[in-house]
Design a protein around this motif. Sequence first.
Motif, PDB file in Angstrom:
ATOM      1  N   GLY A   7       0.490  -1.620   0.021  1.00  9.18           N
ATOM      2  CA  GLY A   7       0.215   0.218  -0.153  1.00  9.18           C
ATOM      3  C   GLY A   7       0.906   1.468  -0.164  1.00  9.18           C
ATOM      4  N   LYS A   8       2.088   0.964   0.571  1.00  8.40           N
ATOM      5  CA  LYS A   8       2.773   2.201   0.632  1.00  8.40           C
ATOM      6  C   LYS A   8       3.176   3.300  -0.283  1.00  8.40           C
ATOM      7  CE  LYS A   8       6.029   3.518   4.154  1.00  8.40           C
ATOM      8  NZ  LYS A   8       7.425   2.506   4.765  1.00  8.40           N
ATOM      9  N   PRO A   9       3.387   2.278  -1.878  1.00 11.99           N
ATOM     10  CA  PRO A   9       3.522   3.173  -2.347  1.00 11.99           C
ATOM     11  C   PRO A   9       2.553   4.243  -3.140  1.00 11.99           C
ATOM     12  CG  PRO A   9       4.178   1.051  -3.474  1.00 11.99           C
ATOM     13  CD  PRO A   9       3.995   1.073  -1.820  1.00 11.99           C
ATOM     14  N   VAL A  10       0.964   3.433  -2.589  1.00 14.57           N
ATOM     15  CA  VAL A  10      -0.005   4.142  -3.495  1.00 14.57           C
ATOM     16  C   VAL A  10      -0.008   5.847  -2.791  1.00 14.57           C
ATOM     17  CG1 VAL A  10      -1.963   3.004  -3.820  1.00 14.57           C
ATOM     18  CG2 VAL A  10      -1.057   1.532  -4.334  1.00 14.57           C
ATOM     19  N   ALA A  11      -0.130   5.086  -1.774  1.00 15.55           N
ATOM     20  CA  ALA A  11       0.164   5.719   0.060  1.00 15.55           C
ATOM     21  C   ALA A  11      -0.288   6.888  -0.858  1.00 15.55           C
ATOM     22  CB  ALA A  11      -0.074   5.142   0.811  1.00 15.55           C
ATOM     23  N   GLU A 145      -8.057   2.748  -5.895  1.00 12.86           N
ATOM     24  CA  GLU A 145      -6.862   3.497  -5.981  1.00 12.86           C
ATOM     25  C   GLU A 145      -5.289   2.004  -6.068  1.00 12.86           C
ATOM     26  OE1 GLU A 145      -5.144   6.235  -6.909  1.00 12.86           O
ATOM     27  OE2 GLU A 145      -7.795   6.723  -7.132  1.00 12.86           O
ATOM     28  N   LEU A 146      -5.528   1.266  -5.165  1.00 11.10           N
ATOM     29  CA  LEU A 146      -4.210  -0.163  -5.538  1.00 11.10           C
ATOM     30  C   LEU A 146      -4.644  -0.853  -7.035  1.00 11.10           C
ATOM     31  CD1 LEU A 146      -3.359  -2.299  -2.972  1.00 11.10           C
ATOM     32  CD2 LEU A 146      -4.831  -3.125  -3.636  1.00 11.10           C
ATOM     33  N   ILE A 147      -6.245  -0.383  -7.207  1.00  8.18           N
ATOM     34  CA  ILE A 147      -5.886  -1.890  -8.579  1.00  8.18           C
ATOM     35  C   ILE A 147      -5.719  -1.058  -9.612  1.00  8.18           C
ATOM     36  CG2 ILE A 147      -8.317  -2.073 -10.263  1.00  8.18           C
ATOM     37  CD1 ILE A 147      -9.728  -3.101  -7.236  1.00  8.18           C
ATOM     38  N   ILE A 227      -7.186  -8.795  -2.959  1.00 11.41           N
ATOM     39  CA  ILE A 227      -7.213  -8.225  -2.247  1.00 11.41           C
ATOM     40  C   ILE A 227      -8.220  -8.446  -0.466  1.00 11.41           C
ATOM     41  CG2 ILE A 227      -7.777  -5.602  -2.022  1.00 11.41           C
ATOM     42  CD1 ILE A 227      -7.361  -5.903  -4.553  1.00 11.41           C
ATOM     43  N   ASP A 228      -6.892  -7.975   0.625  1.00 17.23           N
ATOM     44  CA  ASP A 228      -7.562  -8.291   2.313  1.00 17.23           C
ATOM     45  C   ASP A 228      -7.987  -6.705   2.419  1.00 17.23           C
ATOM     46  OD1 ASP A 228      -7.977  -9.248   4.621  1.00 17.23           O
ATOM     47  OD2 ASP A 228      -5.673 -10.008   4.439  1.00 17.23           O
ATOM     48  N   ILE A 229      -9.591  -6.409   3.025  1.00 13.54           N
ATOM     49  CA  ILE A 229      -9.517  -5.104   3.967  1.00 13.54           C
ATOM     50  C   ILE A 229      -9.871  -5.438   5.192  1.00 13.54           C
ATOM     51  CG2 ILE A 229     -11.389  -3.680   3.671  1.00 13.54           C
ATOM     52  CD1 ILE A 229     -11.931  -3.766   0.990  1.00 13.54           C
ATOM     53  N   GLY A 230     -10.347  -7.099   5.471  1.00 11.53           N
ATOM     54  CA  GLY A 230     -10.539  -7.234   6.890  1.00 11.53           C
ATOM     55  C   GLY A 230      -9.314  -6.760   7.713  1.00 11.53           C
ATOM     56  N   ILE A 231      -9.871  -6.889   9.228  1.00  8.73           N
ATOM     57  CA  ILE A 231      -8.914  -6.649  10.591  1.00  8.73           C
ATOM     58  C   ILE A 231      -9.435  -7.316  11.225  1.00  8.73           C
ATOM     59  CG2 ILE A 231      -8.203  -5.133  11.809  1.00  8.73           C
ATOM     60  CD1 ILE A 231      -7.959  -2.643   9.756  1.00  8.73           C
ATOM     61  N   SER A 232      -8.862  -7.927  12.197  1.00  6.72           N
ATOM     62  CA  SER A 232      -9.545  -8.355  13.015  1.00  6.72           C
ATOM     63  C   SER A 232      -8.621  -9.073  14.494  1.00  6.72           C
ATOM     64  CB  SER A 232      -9.884 -10.229  13.423  1.00  6.72           C
ATOM     65  OG  SER A 232      -9.344 -10.736  12.207  1.00  6.72           O
ATOM     66  N   ASN A 233      -9.010  -9.266  15.653  1.00  8.93           N
ATOM     67  CA  ASN A 233      -8.025  -9.050  16.634  1.00  8.93           C
ATOM     68  C   ASN A 233      -8.468 -10.731  16.898  1.00  8.93           C
ATOM     69  OD1 ASN A 233      -6.828  -8.320  19.124  1.00  8.93           O
ATOM     70  ND2 ASN A 233      -5.722  -6.623  18.279  1.00  8.93           N
ATOM     71  N   VAL A 234      -7.132 -11.279  17.304  1.00  9.63           N
ATOM     72  CA  VAL A 234      -6.737 -12.718  18.394  1.00  9.63           C
ATOM     73  C   VAL A 234      -6.022 -11.996  19.622  1.00  9.63           C
ATOM     74  CG1 VAL A 234      -7.484 -15.010  18.389  1.00  9.63           C
ATOM     75  CG2 VAL A 234      -8.334 -13.474  16.409  1.00  9.63           C
ATOM     76  N   ASP A 235      -6.962 -12.459  20.416  1.00 15.05           N
ATOM     77  CA  ASP A 235      -5.160 -12.792  21.406  1.00 15.05           C
ATOM     78  C   ASP A 235      -4.413 -11.514  21.211  1.00 15.05           C
ATOM     79  OD1 ASP A 235      -6.592 -15.011  22.499  1.00 15.05           O
ATOM     80  OD2 ASP A 235      -5.293 -16.587  20.871  1.00 15.05           O
ATOM     81  N   ASN A 236      -4.638 -10.500  21.579  1.00 19.66           N
ATOM     82  CA  ASN A 236      -4.172  -9.138  20.664  1.00 19.66           C
ATOM     83  C   ASN A 236      -3.704  -8.742  20.123  1.00 19.66           C
ATOM     84  OD1 ASN A 236      -5.040  -7.867  23.414  1.00 19.66           O
ATOM     85  ND2 ASN A 236      -3.834  -8.762  24.317  1.00 19.66           N
ATOM     86  N   LYS A 237      -3.408  -9.628  18.471  1.00 19.88           N
ATOM     87  CA  LYS A 237      -2.853  -9.385  17.576  1.00 19.88           C
ATOM     88  C   LYS A 237      -3.968  -9.616  16.608  1.00 19.88           C
ATOM     89  CE  LYS A 237       0.813 -11.897  15.202  1.00 19.88           C
ATOM     90  NZ  LYS A 237       1.097 -12.170  14.961  1.00 19.88           N
ATOM     91  N   ASN A 238      -3.457  -8.796  15.708  1.00 12.50           N
ATOM     92  CA  ASN A 238      -4.345  -8.552  14.645  1.00 12.50           C
ATOM     93  C   ASN A 238      -3.845  -9.084  13.232  1.00 12.50           C
ATOM     94  OD1 ASN A 238      -6.054  -6.468  16.017  1.00 12.50           O
ATOM     95  ND2 ASN A 238      -4.575  -4.694  15.108  1.00 12.50           N
TER      96      ASN A 238
END
Length: 278
Positions: A7-11, A145-147, A227-238
């Motif tokens: 994502g960095k270069p797109v950002a 933008e990524l696409i 393309i992964d958008i999801g974010i979830s937290n399991v045992d304090n790790k994303n």
Amino acid sequence: MEQILLGKPVAKQLDKNSELLINAYKDKKGVQPLLTAITVGENPASLLYVSRKQDKAKELGVDFNWLKLPNDSTPIEVLEQIEATKKISQGIIVQLPLPVHLDFEEIVNLIPPELDVDGLTTHNLGYLYSKNYKILPATSLAVLELIKYYDIKTEDKNIVIAGRSRLVSSPLSKLLSSKQFNGNVTVVHSKTSDLKSYTQQADILISAIGKSRLFNIDYLKKGSVAIDIGISNVDNKNYGDINPKGLEEHLIARSPFPGGVGPITVSALFANLAQLIK
Ligand code: NAP
């Protein structure tokens, strides 16, 4: 070998363009634009996301006004804050999720459309049906933008979008099936009984559900893009929604988690602000 869609270069590209417009505003008005962010309650993820936006504001030369409201705020109290800041702000965001007693649609529609940098008011979402839209919801804009940046072909491709929310996935399904992108879009959700039967047909899988590493290699078509958008937290790790194990030789490209869509989303918000002050 799969290409990792960072994502960095797109950002960076988005930021460069936003900076030009923000500097032009400063030159014309003699002051920096002001972005107001409203949080209600102390949701740790929300506070983290807003602090990232605050950092980006500083980097791009935007003043940042963070209004932290108590968890038991009423819609009237949120309205009063919006009323008090709308004359001095060039953009207003209300960070999600809101406490359960507040209705998101009611609250977001208190923001005047011309200050709605997240593009989530009913008015601005209506522009998804127009060729002349100015503002797209930031996460949808980030994925588009990524696409575009990585030149991922969408025309006549089977695009499966996991999720159907107002914030993220519904705008994407509308845009990717539009005449601009010409994808053959299928939307799956929590009531879809056989997810695999859809995802295995996807030339492009876009996941925005927030279920840790749900989509493993068995769900993904060989030679496809994920393309992964999801974010979830399991045992304090994303975690993201896509399990990267074994995908190196299976996919042609994948946005990673972290480092994929996330950094672009923050920049997309400021790209929206830059459009609004243009
Ligand atoms: P949301 O409103 O909770 O929507 C989640 C969607 O996933 C819903 O449409 C839901 O279906 C669907 N879903 C849930 N469990 C499912 C399952 N087992 N199988 C298939 N579909 C399922 O969340 P959101 O606001 O759209 O955000 C989605 C995810 O993206 C979250 O993890 C969020 O943290 C993340 N996000 C990331 C960024 C970023 O910059 N990377 C930005 C925004 C959001 P129903 O409609 O049937 O309930």
